[in-house]
Design a protein around this motif. Structure first.
Motif, PDB file in Angstrom:
ATOM      1  N   UNK A 140      88.568  40.624   2.965  1.00 43.57           N
ATOM      2  CA  UNK A 140      89.025  40.056   1.471  1.00 43.57           C
ATOM      3  C   UNK A 140      89.473  38.657   1.631  1.00 43.57           C
ATOM      4  N   UNK A 141      88.569  37.693   1.872  1.00 40.30           N
ATOM      5  CA  UNK A 141      89.080  36.349   2.027  1.00 40.30           C
ATOM      6  C   UNK A 141      88.310  35.385   1.271  1.00 40.30           C
ATOM      7  N   UNK A 142      88.487  34.084   1.155  1.00 34.89           N
ATOM      8  CA  UNK A 142      88.235  33.201   0.135  1.00 34.89           C
ATOM      9  C   UNK A 142      86.554  32.785   0.516  1.00 34.89           C
ATOM     10  N   UNK A 143      86.321  33.126   1.551  1.00 43.69           N
ATOM     11  CA  UNK A 143      85.155  32.633   2.113  1.00 43.69           C
ATOM     12  C   UNK A 143      83.925  33.586   2.131  1.00 43.69           C
ATOM     13  N   UNK A 144      84.101  34.843   1.827  1.00 42.87           N
ATOM     14  CA  UNK A 144      83.202  35.930   1.888  1.00 42.87           C
ATOM     15  C   UNK A 144      82.117  35.719   0.884  1.00 42.87           C
ATOM     16  N   UNK A 145      80.643  35.674   1.175  1.00 43.79           N
ATOM     17  CA  UNK A 145      79.655  35.271   0.313  1.00 43.79           C
ATOM     18  C   UNK A 145      78.635  36.283   0.349  1.00 43.79           C
ATOM     19  N   UNK A 146      77.914  36.649  -0.844  1.00 46.20           N
ATOM     20  CA  UNK A 146      76.873  37.522  -1.408  1.00 46.20           C
ATOM     21  C   UNK A 146      75.908  36.960  -2.009  1.00 46.20           C
ATOM     22  N   UNK A 147      74.543  37.054  -1.415  1.00 53.02           N
ATOM     23  CA  UNK A 147      73.281  36.724  -2.254  1.00 53.02           C
ATOM     24  C   UNK A 147      72.508  37.828  -2.415  1.00 53.02           C
ATOM     25  N   UNK A 148      72.164  38.295  -3.341  1.00 51.23           N
ATOM     26  CA  UNK A 148      71.267  39.501  -3.682  1.00 51.23           C
ATOM     27  C   UNK A 148      69.886  39.189  -4.134  1.00 51.23           C
ATOM     28  N   UNK A 149      68.997  39.976  -4.266  1.00 50.98           N
ATOM     29  CA  UNK A 149      67.716  39.822  -4.710  1.00 50.98           C
ATOM     30  C   UNK A 149      67.431  39.370  -6.220  1.00 50.98           C
ATOM     31  N   UNK A 150      68.572  39.649  -6.806  1.00 48.21           N
ATOM     32  CA  UNK A 150      68.579  39.443  -8.222  1.00 48.21           C
ATOM     33  C   UNK A 150      69.656  38.247  -8.452  1.00 48.21           C
ATOM     34  N   UNK A 151      70.376  37.676  -7.830  1.00 47.41           N
ATOM     35  CA  UNK A 151      71.538  36.904  -7.865  1.00 47.41           C
ATOM     36  C   UNK A 151      71.016  35.572  -8.336  1.00 47.41           C
ATOM     37  N   UNK A 152      71.734  35.087  -9.348  1.00 45.84           N
ATOM     38  CA  UNK A 152      71.327  33.790  -9.684  1.00 45.84           C
ATOM     39  C   UNK A 152      72.026  32.704  -8.942  1.00 45.84           C
ATOM     40  N   UNK A 153      73.210  33.072  -8.265  1.00 42.28           N
ATOM     41  CA  UNK A 153      73.862  32.199  -7.571  1.00 42.28           C
ATOM     42  C   UNK A 153      74.573  32.851  -6.279  1.00 42.28           C
ATOM     43  N   UNK A 154      75.220  32.287  -5.393  1.00 45.58           N
ATOM     44  CA  UNK A 154      75.987  32.676  -4.286  1.00 45.58           C
ATOM     45  C   UNK A 154      77.158  33.164  -4.804  1.00 45.58           C
ATOM     46  N   UNK A 155      77.672  34.352  -4.566  1.00 44.44           N
ATOM     47  CA  UNK A 155      79.002  34.941  -5.091  1.00 44.44           C
ATOM     48  C   UNK A 155      80.044  34.554  -3.880  1.00 44.44           C
ATOM     49  N   UNK A 156      80.772  33.922  -4.098  1.00 43.76           N
ATOM     50  CA  UNK A 156      81.803  33.723  -2.970  1.00 43.76           C
ATOM     51  C   UNK A 156      83.313  33.919  -3.389  1.00 43.76           C
ATOM     52  N   UNK A 157      83.770  34.584  -2.496  1.00 40.99           N
ATOM     53  CA  UNK A 157      85.455  34.797  -2.541  1.00 40.99           C
ATOM     54  C   UNK A 157      85.366  36.334  -2.725  1.00 40.99           C
ATOM     55  N   UNK A 158      86.473  36.962  -2.161  1.00 42.58           N
ATOM     56  CA  UNK A 158      86.899  38.516  -2.355  1.00 42.58           C
ATOM     57  C   UNK A 158      86.849  38.786  -3.959  1.00 42.58           C
ATOM     58  N   UNK A 159      87.651  38.188  -4.550  1.00 42.43           N
ATOM     59  CA  UNK A 159      87.911  38.383  -5.971  1.00 42.43           C
ATOM     60  C   UNK A 159      86.562  38.636  -6.850  1.00 42.43           C
TER      61      UNK A 159
END
Length: 151
Positions: free
Chosen positions: A53-72
């Motif tokens: 649960x940090x500010x630097x976690x990231x997710x990029x999925x097959x349908x993502x339009x951008x990188x999702x950054x941060x736990x919130x």
């Protein structure tokens, strides 16, 4: 032999960290928890067990339009994303884990099915890279990147 020994002695100690079998098993356990958590279609709270649960976690999925950054942002994403499904089962196959100090990465193939609220069933067949960080003695996910597997 003397030259090799001299080189090893000259290397900084942090460069000689061996991949411990117990850490490999702990990363695999964290991975297993992540994939079982994918079947929990809640407001994103279940992901708190596996994500740092940090500010630097990231997710990029097959349908993502951008990188999702941060736990919130992650928690919000998973809560919104989960609303699309009635059921989702995903597992990891052909996985490989590598560890260097308190950082681990895992590559493999995600496979499974997603039952959508519109009644369709989608095949899960993605290439994945998961990154984990050892925080407070626990391996937690800090990055998840999936993309369609080439056919």
């Amino acid at each position: 032999m003397l030259a090799l020994t001299t080189m090893l002695v000259a290397l900084p100690a942090n460069r000689l960290v061996a991949q411990q079998p117990s850490d490999v098993q702990a990363v695999k356990a964290a991975s297993k928890t992540f994939y079982s958590t994918l079947s929990v279609l809640d407001d994103g709270s279940a992901m708190e067990r596996v994500w740092a649960r940090t500010s630097y976690v990231t997710y990029v999925g097959p349908q993502s339009k951008s990188v999702i950054v941060g736990w919130d942002a992650q928690k919000q994403y998973w809560g919104d994303f989960n609303k699309r499904f009635t059921q989702r089962t995903v597992s990891l196959v052909d996985d490989r884990v590598h560890i260097n100090g308190n950082l681990a990465w895992e590559i493999g193939v995600e496979t499974g099915q997603a039952h959508m609220k519109d009644g369709t069933i989608r095949k899960v067949d993605w290439i994945v890279t998961n990154v984990y960080e050892k925080l407070g003695g626990q391996w937690l996910m800090v990055s998840h990147h999936v993309q369609p597997r080439p056919q």
